[in-house]
Design a protein around this motif. Structure first.
Motif, PDB file in Angstrom:
ATOM      1  N   ARG A  45      38.238  48.657  43.178  1.00 27.73           N
ATOM      2  CA  ARG A  45      37.868  47.452  42.424  1.00 27.73           C
ATOM      3  C   ARG A  45      37.490  46.351  43.408  1.00 27.73           C
ATOM      4  N   VAL A  95      34.489  48.018  39.217  1.00 26.31           N
ATOM      5  CA  VAL A  95      35.136  49.201  39.775  1.00 26.31           C
ATOM      6  C   VAL A  95      34.041  50.124  40.308  1.00 26.31           C
ATOM      7  N   THR A 133      42.984  50.642  41.994  1.00 23.61           N
ATOM      8  CA  THR A 133      43.262  50.135  40.650  1.00 23.61           C
ATOM      9  C   THR A 133      44.725  49.765  40.510  1.00 23.61           C
TER      10      THR A 133
END
Length: 338
Positions: free
Chosen positions: A262, A290, A332
């Motif tokens: 990300r 992302v 993430t």
């Protein structure tokens, strides 16, 4: 009133080449024959044609198993390049230095056709040409700072068009005409790639009858100062354009690095445009995105156009851009990864 019947046809898509040209044939539009499609689409058929034309090229062999790849390497020498015969952007392409490297790749997908090829060590170049009624009107040469396959290992990913006044290492127009004649290309855009080995010898890599990838066509237009795409379109309309050049500079496109995760920070287009030689910047990623980049030579977070008096100056400026460019990503739900 009925619409006029189309008389011209252009397919810019590499993957659709066979179907598109077959469609054009069925509706009686200008098209490449299926034999010609093989020459510009199937890399083994392409190199069979090179052999018929006497054009130097890497040794190669169709393969179906990893054992076939090892056998080719043992006979022809290592490293070996393994790739699908119709791949582009280095998708599914690997440099294998030893039999152990072959063992480390997945079994060859039986749904695809594969080839093993001699590894060529040298400088890689991109050749583009405008073809009208079978005649090359002009040709344009670009260099890659490193061979395209090496960008998959994180090296600089760029194409740099030489300035019109620069001395170039081959007769680009003569080479393009030889390919045009041998492949029977009637009009449009001819694109090819070749290597010059360390001893100066020439090795043809691949050729295509469609626009080059990335921003290469735009580089040509910016370097020479003309509407390159308009000139190409004229040839598909059976016109013979006369391009007028208004600039003399080298211009290249530099693909900006990417990595999975990300995005928590990325350099802005505005700050990149302040760097020496940068004349255009286009970002495709922003904070919060992302990223899951493919293993392909077109993977990036955008690109910049860079100008200079020579291709060497453009390359120096591109390295300066890479030193300045910042991309920070996080896994993430976790903190910064890089």
């Amino acid at each position: 009133p009925a619409l006029p019947r189309p008389r011209f046809f252009c397919n810019p898509n590499e993957a659709l080449q066979a179907d598109a040209q077959r469609f054009a044939q069925l509706v009686d539009l200008p098209h490449l024959s299926q034999e010609q499609v093989g020459w510009v689409r199937d890399k083994t058929t392409m190199k069979d044609r090179y052999a018929e034309l006497g054009i130097p090229h890497a040794r190669y062999r169709a393969v179906t198993t990893k054992q076939d790849v090892v056998a080719f390497g043992e006979e022809s020498g290592w490293p070996v390049i393994l790739k699908p015969v119709d791949a582009d952007s280095c998708i599914g392409t690997y440099r294998l230095d030893t039999p152990a490297d072959v063992a480390g790749v997945a079994d060859l997908d039986p749904e695809l056709q594969w080839m093993a090829e001699e590894y060529i060590k040298g400088q890689e170049f991109q050749l583009c040409a405008v073809v009208a009624r079978g005649v090359v009107l002009d040709a344009y040469l670009s260099k890659n700072p490193v061979p395209i396959l090496e960008v998959l290992d994180g090296k600089i990913n760029a194409n740099i068009t030489y300035a019109p006044s620069e001395e170039i290492p081959v007769d680009a127009r003569e080479l393009a005409q030889r390919l045009t004649d041998g492949l029977g290309i009637p009009h449009g855009y001819l694109h090819g790639e070749f290597f010059l080995k360390e001893d100066g010898s020439f090795v043809m890599s691949e050729v295509a009858a469609r626009l080059s990838g990335c921003e290469v066509p735009m580089n040509h237009g910016l370097a020479y100062g003309f509407d390159f795409l308009h000139v190409i379109l004229d040839t598909y309309l059976d016109r013979v354009p006369h391009p007028r050049y208004t600039s003399d500079r080298a211009v290249g496109d530099l693909l900006l690095p990417t990595r999975p995760g990300r995005v928590t920070h990325i350099s802005s287009a505005q700050e990149l445009l302040r760097l020496p030689g940068v004349i255009g910047a286009h970002l495709t990623a922003a904070v919060g995105d992302v990223l899951d980049p493919p293993r392909a030579s077109h993977a990036s977070t955008g690109y910049v156009h860079v100008e200079g008096a020579t291709a060497a100056e453009v390359e120096e400026r591109m390295h300066a851009v890479l030193r300045h460019f910042e991309l920070t990503v996080a896994e993430t739900g976790e903190g910064p990864a890089s």
